[in-house]
Design a protein around this motif. Structure first.
Motif, PDB file in Angstrom:
ATOM      1  N   ILE A   9       3.211 -37.933   0.044  1.00 48.22           N
ATOM      2  CA  ILE A   9       4.376 -37.080  -0.257  1.00 48.22           C
ATOM      3  C   ILE A   9       3.925 -35.627  -0.423  1.00 48.22           C
ATOM      4  N   THR A  12       3.110 -34.056   2.949  1.00 44.38           N
ATOM      5  CA  THR A  12       4.277 -33.659   3.756  1.00 44.38           C
ATOM      6  C   THR A  12       4.973 -32.441   3.150  1.00 44.38           C
ATOM      7  N   VAL A 253      11.744 -32.320   2.253  1.00 42.63           N
ATOM      8  CA  VAL A 253      11.240 -33.685   2.400  1.00 42.63           C
ATOM      9  C   VAL A 253      12.189 -34.676   1.741  1.00 42.63           C
ATOM     10  N   LEU A 254      12.686 -34.284   0.570  1.00 45.14           N
ATOM     11  CA  LEU A 254      13.601 -35.156  -0.163  1.00 45.14           C
ATOM     12  C   LEU A 254      14.837 -35.470   0.673  1.00 45.14           C
ATOM     13  N   GLN A 255      15.388 -34.427   1.327  1.00 47.29           N
ATOM     14  CA  GLN A 255      16.614 -34.700   2.088  1.00 47.29           C
ATOM     15  C   GLN A 255      16.328 -35.568   3.296  1.00 47.29           C
ATOM     16  N   LEU A 256      15.123 -35.431   3.891  1.00 44.84           N
ATOM     17  CA  LEU A 256      14.768 -36.312   5.019  1.00 44.84           C
ATOM     18  C   LEU A 256      14.713 -37.770   4.555  1.00 44.84           C
ATOM     19  N   HIS A 257      14.061 -37.983   3.411  1.00 39.65           N
ATOM     20  CA  HIS A 257      13.958 -39.346   2.895  1.00 39.65           C
ATOM     21  C   HIS A 257      15.323 -39.880   2.499  1.00 39.65           C
ATOM     22  N   ALA A 258      16.146 -39.002   1.912  1.00 37.35           N
ATOM     23  CA  ALA A 258      17.471 -39.434   1.490  1.00 37.35           C
ATOM     24  C   ALA A 258      18.302 -39.845   2.697  1.00 37.35           C
ATOM     25  N   GLN A 259      18.169 -39.104   3.806  1.00 33.53           N
ATOM     26  CA  GLN A 259      18.903 -39.469   5.017  1.00 33.53           C
ATOM     27  C   GLN A 259      18.407 -40.807   5.547  1.00 33.53           C
ATOM     28  N   ALA A 260      17.072 -40.980   5.535  1.00 33.99           N
ATOM     29  CA  ALA A 260      16.501 -42.222   6.050  1.00 33.99           C
ATOM     30  C   ALA A 260      16.934 -43.398   5.187  1.00 33.99           C
ATOM     31  N   ALA A 261      17.043 -43.175   3.883  1.00 33.84           N
ATOM     32  CA  ALA A 261      17.413 -44.264   2.988  1.00 33.84           C
ATOM     33  C   ALA A 261      18.892 -44.607   3.109  1.00 33.84           C
TER      34      ALA A 261
END
Lengths: 308, 530
Positions: A9, A12, A253-261
């Protein structure tokens, strides 16, 4: 195991933070000298296009990165001639540089859309890079990240530990007073503008050579503006630029992970998250102002014309 | 070594520094026209002249900031070229600027380091600052940021910075203009000591009593030319002034003693927070100005004058309407136009950019402050002819010298523009007039004209509040004097019962005005006296 996830994390986040950090440090030096360069976005995107094109032609990431920095510097030289040499309005000239940079980058990069390259090589020291938990983070980055971190230390040292840095800060504080002392206001400002332009170009080259190793028009996606905001957010201090860039990178990075989740929120709203975080940080910061003095360089954005 | 070098004979044939035949042109304007000046070691040489006489230009040439169009500067008889301030400093010329050339957000030591040699480390520099400070009694904390220092302390930085370069000639440009009288006395002691060490000092001032006290020779400039040289100790202030102006200055006639009218302007426990980072908060300011009197607020710039003026003019609103009353109407929350409709007039300090828009014509500038009250517009459309007529009336009544029929305000000299701006308000016959620094940077003739106009207006029954840092002016025109210090206002002392020294101490915050209890009770009841 969790240590490795934490490391991933941070790696990235650092990658997302690097272009902002480099561009913002350059702009910090420019603004410390009293010039407001709103052309960062244009210099960045032109650096990205030229850096990618040259890297494709020569096959060398290093030469590509240098070309990126060089084109950013060239565009900032034009900005410097206009605003420092001819005392043109800095806001209008800066905006013009952004528009010009976006246009030129489309021209330079036209033949390279869709091409792919290997991303910039990462450092690999057998043993050290494989260390669990910190190996990748400390010994496994690409050259841009190390350059960015070195810039933080270098700019800090320059501004507060050297005579040239003192003169630069003094000129940004009061150009009339420093001119009366016989300091070379316009020369220093012009050099600062060149440095800022080279940093913006380098930051752009990082995007097209390392972060997402391809060229797409307008691929900077407003990062130049975020870098400008970061300088204010960091109250013109290099270490705070690093912190701010990490915060913004973290939000990205947080928003990328949030979208993926697959949170129920629309992707566009999540994409806006880093920008909202920046605005929030700026507001919070301006609430906690110190008494007396001014945070910003006092001569920021004011044109200087000596008469002789 | 320079300080200990043997002093060349004071009447020696070769002056330490000299300028011969200096001509400096800016376009078609000739600022210096063939000036000769000789400065010898061990003397304080005065350079006298009105604003615009060419003093600043000559001084900038001597410090390498400007290059002369013609003429030469010599050092011990040799022609030298002063291409930039560094060259001048290398020859031993130091300068103490009037508008300090200090960076506010840097510390004292950083400001000094800007002109010191590269090799000097921060520690060595601090030791040197402490050394000079101890030698001359100039105390300074090298780590304080400049913005937190008073004008007197800032000047100390300039002087220490100058002394650290071992100067043989020190140029001082209006050094006392921002100092309290006691700070100025401290400065004079330092200057006399520097003279006794064999250095030359060029002292630029228009304060004639100081020049007569300090200087042994004076060169007088007028219109860019040398019009005379004298020993100021042998002259009177009046004769020096006459040489500077080229004419006798009429004395301002004091108003005849008359009973005061009713209270027209009342400031009632006005308190306002500081407007910005560098601003000053107003603390419980109370003052009453009656018809027919001039009350002056003395004080060193930056003690709340601008904030008080803004609160009175309506540029900043008071917390409560009753805190400011104009002719009995609570005006604290009214805007500027509403206050003007109550027949109040305001002249701010800054001529260009605040009182007048420099690129607009005089008639347009007349509209700026009179549009609400002067009948200059109808249904929002300007009556250009009326505006021009008003501008002409002001120009005629106040002898405003200008080029062209209706020139841009910025093309007028400071004195003429100020006459126009004061005249613009006075011709409206205001009941209350608030003027901030009415004659700052204005030549003596124009200043006398403006002061007389204020006295005459008061004699016609207006209440006038003058905010000024010029003590000569304050004592010349005011009936009562209050002092503003750190945003707090002293009680208004009758001018005849106080002295320059007492006011000076109050300005520096070195004393508190003891308000007689009896008077305190009386100020509140003046209203019934009518």
């Amino acid at each position: 195991m969790t240590l490795d996830i934490a490391q991933m994390i941070v790696v990235t986040i650092l990658a997302a933070a690097t272009p902002l950090m480099i561009a913002a440090l350059g702009e910090l030096v420019v603004e410390r000298s009293g010039v407001l360069n709103l052309g960062v976005e244009g210099m960045m995107v032109l650096g990205a296009a030229a850096g990618f094109a040259v890297a494709v032609e020569t096959g060398s990431t290093l030469i590509g990165a240098m070309a990126g920095a060089g084109t950013g510097l060239a565009l900032s030289a034009l900005f410097g001639i206009l605003t420092v040499g001819l005392a043109a309005n800095q806001v209008a000239s800066g905006l013009a540089m952004t528009i010009l940079g976006l246009g030129l980058s489309g021209l330079v990069g036209a033949g390279y859309v869709g091409l792919k390259r290997e991303p910039a090589p990462h450092l690999y020291i057998p043993g050290l890079t494989d260390l669990p938990g910190i190996g990748r983070l400390v010994f496994g980055q690409d050259g841009f990240v190390y350059a960015g971190l070195a810039l933080v230390a270098g700019v800090s040292w320059f501004l507060w530990r050297t005579r040239a840095g003192l003169i630069l800060r003094a000129i940004g504080d009061d150009h009339t007073a420093t001119h009366a002392l016989g300091l070379k206001v316009r020369k220093v400002r012009f050099l600062a503008v060149l440095f800022g332009g080279a940093c913006a170009g380098l930051a752009g080259a990082y995007l097209s050579l390392a972060y997402t190793p391809f060229w797409a028009p307008a691929m900077t996606a407003g990062r130049g503006w975020i870098a400008l905001a970061l300088v204010v957010f960091a109250s013109w201090r290099p270490l705070r630029v690093l912190a701010g860039a990490m915060l913004f990178g973290g939000a990205t990075v947080l928003q990328l992970h949030a979208q993926a989740a697959g949170l129920g929120l629309p992707g566009q709203a999540l994409s806006a998250l880093p920008y909202l975080a920046t605005i929030l940080a700026l507001v919070l910061l301006s609430l906690g102002r110190r008494q007396g003095g001014s945070l910003a360089p006092a001569a920021l954005g004011r044109v200087f014309t000596p008469h002789r | 070594m320079e300080a200990k070098a043997p002093v060349p004979g004071r009447d020696g044939p070769v002056p330490l520094f000299a300028a011969y035949g200096i001509v400096k042109r800016f376009g078609s304007f000739t600022a210096n026209d063939g000036i000769d000046l000789e400065i010898r070691a061990g003397e304080i040489h005065a350079l006298l002249g009105e604003n615009g006489a060419g003093k600043s230009t000559l001084m900038k040439i001597l410090y390498g900031l400007l290059e002369p169009t013609e003429g030469v500067v010599t050092h011990r008889g040799d022609v030298v070229r002063l291409a930039n301030p560094e060259a001048a400093r290398a020859l031993g010329i130091g300068m103490v600027f009037q508008h300090f050339s200090l960076c506010e957000n840097l510390t004292v030591a950083e400001n000094i380091a800007l002109v010191m040699p590269r090799s000097l480390g921060p520690k060595a520099l601090k030791q040197k600052i402490a050394g000079v400070g101890a030698a001359y009694g100039l105390k300074l904390d090298p780590d304080r940021p400049v913005w937190s220092l008073s004008a007197g302390e800032r000047q100390r930085i300039e002087i220490i910075r100058c002394l650290l370069q071992e100067p043989r000639l020190i140029i001082l440009d209006e050094p006392t203009s921002v100092l309290t009288p006691s700070e100025a006395d401290g400065l004079f002691v330092v200057l006399e000591r520097l003279r006794d060490e064999g250095r030359a000092l060029l002292y630029i001032s228009h304060r004639l009593d100081e020049v007569r006290r300090l200087c042994s020779r004076a060169t007088i400039l007028r219109g860019g030319k040398v019009v005379g040289a004298c020993d100021p100790r042998q002259e009177s202030a009046r004769s020096l002034a006459a040489m500077m102006v080229g004419a006798q200055i009429g004395e301002v006639k004091p108003a005849s003693k008359k009973a005061l009218g009713r209270e027209r302007l009342v400031i009632d426990h006005l308190a306002l927070p500081a407007p910005g980072l560098h601003g000053t908060a107003l603390r419980d300011v109370s003052l009453t100005v009656s018809g027919g009197e001039i009350v002056a607020i003395a004080g060193i710039a930056g003690n709340g004058q601008a904030e008080l003026f803004d609160a009175l003019s309506g540029e900043a609103l008071a917390p409560k309407p009753g805190m400011i009353r104009i002719d009995g109407t609570a005006a604290g929350r009214l805007g500027i136009n509403a206050r003007r409709r109550l027949r109040a007039g305001f002249v701010p300090e800054e001529r260009n950019g605040h009182a007048a828009a420099p690129s607009l014509s005089l008639s347009d500038n007349a509209v700026l402050s009179r549009h609400a009250t002067g009948g200059l517009s109808r249904l929002g459309i300007l009556r250009v002819a009326a505006a021009k007529a008003l501008a002409q009336a002001v120009i005629g009544a106040f002898d405003v010298r200008k080029a062209g029929p209706d020139p841009a305000a910025g093309t007028l000299s400071g004195g003429n523009l100020q006459k126009f701006l004061v005249g613009r308000e006075i011709l409206a016959e205001p009941g209350v007039l608030v003027v901030n620094q009415p004659t700052w940077g204005v030549d003596a003739l124009a200043a006398a004209h403006i002061r007389q106009a204020l006295i005459d207006l008061a004699a016609r029954g207006a209440a006038i509040l003058v905010i000024s840092q010029d003590l000569d002016e304050v004592f010349e025109i005011a009936g009562r004097i209050a002092v503003l210090n750190h945003g707090a206002l002293s009680w208004a002392m009758p001018a005849c019962e106080t002295s320059r020294e007492a006011v000076g101490l109050l300005m520096g915050g070195e004393a508190a005005a003891e308000e007689p209890p009896l008077r305190q009770a009386r100020t509140g009841t003046l209203a019934h006296a009518r």
